[in-house]
Design a protein around this motif. Sequence first.
Motif, mmCIF file in Angstrom:
data_model
loop_
_atom_site.group_PDB
_atom_site.id
_atom_site.type_symbol
_atom_site.label_atom_id
_atom_site.label_comp_id
_atom_site.label_asym_id
_atom_site.label_seq_id
_atom_site.Cartn_x
_atom_site.Cartn_y
_atom_site.Cartn_z
ATOM 1 N N LEU A 22 -2.581 2.198 -5.140
ATOM 2 C CA LEU A 22 -3.727 1.284 -5.168
ATOM 3 C C LEU A 22 -3.969 0.663 -3.803
ATOM 4 C CD1 LEU A 22 -2.856 -0.526 -8.514
ATOM 5 C CD2 LEU A 22 -4.531 1.310 -8.162
ATOM 6 N N LYS A 23 -5.224 0.349 -3.542
ATOM 7 C CA LYS A 23 -5.589 -0.331 -2.298
ATOM 8 C C LYS A 23 -5.189 -1.808 -2.382
ATOM 9 C CE LYS A 23 -8.069 2.990 -0.247
ATOM 10 N NZ LYS A 23 -7.296 4.113 -0.808
ATOM 11 N N THR A 24 -4.940 -2.405 -1.220
ATOM 12 C CA THR A 24 -4.566 -3.820 -1.183
ATOM 13 C C THR A 24 -5.605 -4.664 -1.918
ATOM 14 O OG1 THR A 24 -3.604 -3.444 0.965
ATOM 15 C CG2 THR A 24 -3.997 -5.719 0.390
ATOM 16 N N ARG A 25 -6.885 -4.301 -1.730
ATOM 17 C CA ARG A 25 -7.973 -5.044 -2.351
ATOM 18 C C ARG A 25 -7.794 -5.146 -3.878
ATOM 19 N NH1 ARG A 25 -14.082 -4.769 -0.962
ATOM 20 N NH2 ARG A 25 -14.904 -5.701 -2.816
ATOM 21 N N THR A 26 -7.367 -4.055 -4.465
ATOM 22 C CA THR A 26 -7.178 -4.022 -5.919
ATOM 23 C C THR A 26 -5.991 -4.893 -6.321
ATOM 24 O OG1 THR A 26 -7.988 -1.766 -5.858
ATOM 25 C CG2 THR A 26 -6.835 -2.432 -7.863
ATOM 26 N N GLU A 83 0.818 -1.201 0.000
ATOM 27 C CA GLU A 83 0.000 0.000 0.000
ATOM 28 C C GLU A 83 0.858 1.260 0.000
ATOM 29 O OE1 GLU A 83 -4.555 -0.429 1.320
ATOM 30 O OE2 GLU A 83 -3.053 -0.597 2.895
ATOM 31 N N SER A 84 2.001 1.194 0.715
ATOM 32 C CA SER A 84 2.801 2.405 0.776
ATOM 33 C C SER A 84 3.554 2.644 -0.534
ATOM 34 C CB SER A 84 3.764 2.339 1.959
ATOM 35 O OG SER A 84 4.661 1.299 1.746
ATOM 36 N N HIS A 96 -11.679 -10.709 0.058
ATOM 37 C CA HIS A 96 -12.435 -9.538 0.534
ATOM 38 C C HIS A 96 -13.944 -9.755 0.456
ATOM 39 C CE1 HIS A 96 -8.609 -7.388 -0.018
ATOM 40 N NE2 HIS A 96 -9.112 -6.471 0.781
ATOM 41 N N ARG A 154 -5.310 -6.335 11.072
ATOM 42 C CA ARG A 154 -3.920 -6.439 10.615
ATOM 43 C C ARG A 154 -3.021 -6.388 11.838
ATOM 44 N NH1 ARG A 154 -2.176 -3.395 5.367
ATOM 45 N NH2 ARG A 154 -3.191 -4.661 3.800
ATOM 46 N N SER A 157 2.347 1.827 -3.590
ATOM 47 C CA SER A 157 1.441 1.990 -4.709
ATOM 48 C C SER A 157 0.244 2.794 -4.233
ATOM 49 C CB SER A 157 1.015 0.586 -5.159
ATOM 50 O OG SER A 157 -0.199 0.658 -5.846
#
Length: 391
Positions: free
Chosen positions: A9-13, A4-5, A257, A190, A7
């Motif tokens: 983009l969200k982890t989900r993506t 996440e840090s 998810h 997490r 990119s």
Amino acid sequence: MDHESRSPLKTRTIVAQGFGAVEPVTRGLVSPIYMSTTYLRDADNGYSNGRIYGGSDNPSVQQAGALLAALEGAEDALMFGSGMAAANAVLQALDRPMHILASQGIYYGLRVWLEDVAKRTGHAVTFVDTSNLDLVRGAMRPGETGLVWIETPSNPLWSITDIAAVADIAHAAGALLCVDSTVSTPIFTRPLALGADLVVHSATKYLNGHSDVVAGGLATAERNEMWERIGRARAQIGAILGPFDAWLLMRGMRTLHVRVAAQARTAAKLASRLVGHPALSAVLYPGLRSHPGHDIALRQMVGGFGGMLSIRVKGGESAAVAVAAQVELWKRATSLGGVESLIEHRASIEGAGTPCPSDLLRLSVGLEDVDDLFMDLVQALGVTTGSFGRL
Ligand code: PLP
């Protein structure tokens, strides 16, 4: 590797697309299964592609580990042949016999193994109710306690332990904190972000999600000496995952998810509808306001309270077993986290000496319709009140 840090983009993506990887030969969007093999050594006696032997260097297994690391926001993650194998590797990697403090309510197989093997190999083990921080503080032996092992929500009462608070207590005494987060999944909690050093998963459960793989995963906050030893332990004890199971696990994690969000919604509805049922003395679910761990769960489980709940049946063990015998839709089977709902009389499978109440039925909520699941349970509960029969 904190995806996440790095990119926007969200982890989900990232996870849904499996890192957006494209298979180089065919440009397929799904990775092939890389069979276990041995790798060619270079003429100069080196291994320039970094792979030596199937045991530790299989690309399918590494891809599954990378997805788990992304999900947990971990520096690194390793896959194992089972959740128990992952747990074993942590103990194997401890550098000396030490004091281990563990949650009283943990997966029963792990509790028996900790009592048995760990004690025979020179470790001392104390089980405490880790939802009570005073008990945790009181049980720590500064300088001796090397590992604190918690499971939250914990089997089968779904007690909640405050991960951040226990991390502080463990670290102040010089101990590592390992969290079994199988039930919460990285979607709701997490643990590394809350201060844990290691997270363990029975990937057999939600991470795979389809009851067709046995696998384990470990994720770490830091690539340190302990992590190096864990990696070596995996190879030394041969606790590796096969490539086909790793591939299935990859497929499962890409939909984690949506699966767990739906399972948690259904579990929450079932729990609130079952509260007050005349055949039940208790409904145990961290999402219920009446649950003793609810306030901490609200803080450390973001977006849902998981898909596991338990019910305690009035009339004791025989009534609980009779209810399990009457369900038609719920499957009587051990394990949890799959797409089909399971019901289990835990005391029967755990056997003599179990701390599990004998009137308890554990429910793993799948992806079926909530009304169908509810009606099936209600007709089965009728066996204890004499109102048995399809509604
Ligand atoms: N941790 C939890 C919470 C579990 O429920 C289980 C298995 O039921 C394990 C660990 C062990 O995992 P495995 O069956 O993959 O060895």
